[in-house]
Design a protein around this motif. Sequence first.
Motif, mmCIF file in Angstrom:
data_model
loop_
_atom_site.group_PDB
_atom_site.id
_atom_site.type_symbol
_atom_site.label_atom_id
_atom_site.label_comp_id
_atom_site.label_asym_id
_atom_site.label_seq_id
_atom_site.Cartn_x
_atom_site.Cartn_y
_atom_site.Cartn_z
ATOM 1 N N LEU A 225 0.802 -1.225 0.000
ATOM 2 C CA LEU A 225 0.000 0.000 0.000
ATOM 3 C C LEU A 225 0.843 1.287 0.000
ATOM 4 O O LEU A 225 0.463 2.261 -0.656
ATOM 5 N N PRO A 226 1.999 1.323 0.692
ATOM 6 C CA PRO A 226 2.792 2.555 0.632
ATOM 7 C C PRO A 226 3.243 2.925 -0.778
ATOM 8 O O PRO A 226 3.253 4.103 -1.149
ATOM 9 N N PHE A 227 3.615 1.918 -1.572
ATOM 10 C CA PHE A 227 4.051 2.208 -2.937
ATOM 11 C C PHE A 227 2.899 2.740 -3.787
ATOM 12 O O PHE A 227 3.052 3.676 -4.570
ATOM 13 N N ILE A 228 1.734 2.107 -3.633
ATOM 14 C CA ILE A 228 0.561 2.581 -4.369
ATOM 15 C C ILE A 228 0.197 3.987 -3.899
ATOM 16 O O ILE A 228 -0.186 4.853 -4.696
ATOM 17 N N GLY A 229 0.347 4.236 -2.592
ATOM 18 C CA GLY A 229 0.081 5.568 -2.055
ATOM 19 C C GLY A 229 1.015 6.612 -2.650
ATOM 20 O O GLY A 229 0.609 7.759 -2.894
ATOM 21 N N ILE A 230 2.268 6.224 -2.901
ATOM 22 C CA ILE A 230 3.218 7.165 -3.492
ATOM 23 C C ILE A 230 2.785 7.542 -4.902
ATOM 24 O O ILE A 230 2.839 8.717 -5.301
ATOM 25 N N ILE A 231 2.344 6.549 -5.681
ATOM 26 C CA ILE A 231 1.885 6.835 -7.049
ATOM 27 C C ILE A 231 0.709 7.809 -7.009
ATOM 28 O O ILE A 231 0.674 8.802 -7.747
ATOM 29 N N ILE A 232 -0.254 7.524 -6.136
ATOM 30 C CA ILE A 232 -1.418 8.407 -6.019
ATOM 31 C C ILE A 232 -0.979 9.794 -5.561
ATOM 32 O O ILE A 232 -1.446 10.821 -6.073
ATOM 33 N N GLY A 233 -0.059 9.834 -4.597
ATOM 34 C CA GLY A 233 0.427 11.117 -4.091
ATOM 35 C C GLY A 233 1.171 11.913 -5.147
ATOM 36 O O GLY A 233 1.016 13.143 -5.243
ATOM 37 N N VAL A 234 1.986 11.217 -5.965
ATOM 38 C CA VAL A 234 2.721 11.887 -7.039
ATOM 39 C C VAL A 234 1.758 12.521 -8.037
ATOM 40 O O VAL A 234 1.910 13.684 -8.439
ATOM 41 N N LEU A 235 0.749 11.751 -8.428
ATOM 42 C CA LEU A 235 -0.211 12.264 -9.407
ATOM 43 C C LEU A 235 -1.041 13.407 -8.801
ATOM 44 O O LEU A 235 -1.336 14.391 -9.484
ATOM 45 N N TYR A 236 -1.388 13.278 -7.511
ATOM 46 C CA TYR A 236 -2.181 14.340 -6.874
ATOM 47 C C TYR A 236 -1.371 15.636 -6.780
ATOM 48 O O TYR A 236 -1.881 16.725 -7.061
ATOM 49 N N CYS A 256 10.292 6.655 -2.123
ATOM 50 C CA CYS A 256 10.486 5.255 -2.506
ATOM 51 C C CYS A 256 11.764 4.695 -1.883
ATOM 52 O O CYS A 256 11.791 3.539 -1.439
ATOM 53 N N LEU A 257 12.814 5.499 -1.842
ATOM 54 C CA LEU A 257 14.047 5.051 -1.201
ATOM 55 C C LEU A 257 13.828 4.816 0.295
ATOM 56 O O LEU A 257 14.301 3.823 0.855
ATOM 57 N N ILE A 258 13.095 5.725 0.931
ATOM 58 C CA ILE A 258 12.830 5.581 2.370
ATOM 59 C C ILE A 258 12.016 4.327 2.650
ATOM 60 O O ILE A 258 12.319 3.552 3.571
ATOM 61 N N ILE A 259 10.977 4.102 1.843
ATOM 62 C CA ILE A 259 10.134 2.923 2.038
ATOM 63 C C ILE A 259 10.939 1.644 1.790
ATOM 64 O O ILE A 259 10.807 0.656 2.524
#
Length: 438
Positions: A225-236, A256-259
């Motif tokens: 879920l964190p990776f998917i959240g990053i994609i959504i966050g990037v697009l937002y 992504c590096l932190i995760i």
Amino acid sequence: MDPLLLGALVAISTIIVLFSGVSVAMGLLIVSAGFLIIFDGMRSLELMPEILFGKLDNFALLSIPMFIIMGSSIASTRAGADLYEALERWLTRVPGGLVISNLGACALFAAMSGSSPATCAAIGKMGIPEMRKRGYPDGVAAGSIAAGGTLGILIPPSVTMIVYGIATETSIGRLFLAGVIPGLLLVALFMAWSLYSTWKSGDAGLLTAGNYTWREKFEILPRVLPFIGIIIGVLYAMYGGIATPSETAAVGALLCLIIAMVIYRLWQPSALWVVLRDSTKESVMILFIIAAAGVFSYMLSSLFITQSIAEWIGTLDVNRWVLMGTVNVFLLIAGFFLPPVAVILMAAPILLPIITTAGFDPIWFAVILTINMEIGLISPPVGLNLYVINGIAPDISLKTILMGSLPFVACMVIAIILLCLFPGLATWLPDAVMGPSF
């Protein structure tokens, strides 16, 4: 010399040089320098360094290494395996759930990594053995992963779309949005064919698999879920006006590096060094091609080749869809032999004035071009994804992988036809989010 004849000579020379084994960037520079010296004199060489480095003087280019670091940090972990396993657990009772989970994992991982070979390797290592163990045909198992891996250059964030945007001075935000619906359309077409092929094989038992408890379904989610959240966050962040694409990419790469370090324990300096080293190599390669393509475009313009071709096309008394069909054939052939970035940078300066003169939307055309490049990734003689699949499943013959990929090529052709019939599939979302373009 007539510019059109000179253009044909440039095309033949470029093909010969590139097939000699020279790298794409060096090949473009050699051809450019040769024709500039012959037809414009030695003084033209004085401008080449300025053009070469001037092409890289673009703030938007910063997003390329950032998105590559974002993808490399994901590809260096077990994120692909966890993503595949999570989808398998949640979709196991859905008819055809295993093949759907593979294609879904490919789509999500490709969106996160932006790399087709990395997607094929990460998801294929888990998905292909599992599908074969449950009796799925080898063609479906290999072909679905090979085709699913191509989605990374269409579904945002896409490095290929960034390159097209820079080459054509088109909004990268609009290009990202334009790839969403066609990307989902391709995923749906891939899933439909895979289910039909499985059902046609007569193995109805393949359409369902084992069962998982709710605890097993939920315990895997914290890893993906964190990776998917990053994609959504990037697009937002990009479309919410919070940050530019370059700034958003930098934040996404850092997260992504932190995760990867926190969830997957990627603490070792040697592991982090590999991520940064591989990202640097790929970034330099792409940026070098962009710079060399800038010199190549200057050569075409300086010798009036681009202008003459566009003028000649404009005088042809042919239906614009016949013209678009010809362009598609050209892109398909080019994609069989060259990587997507090289094709875009070489062809965009020539094709853009042609398609805009014919009344086609450059945002829509970017999606058409990208799908053509996807076809090239799973078509011989180069077909990079085919060889990646053969490498992770060597007991499946290259012929079987190719035959299994052909139906997915047909799905991509259907997608191109649908986009031609309904251009709004690519243009509606950018217009809805960012307003009509003029």
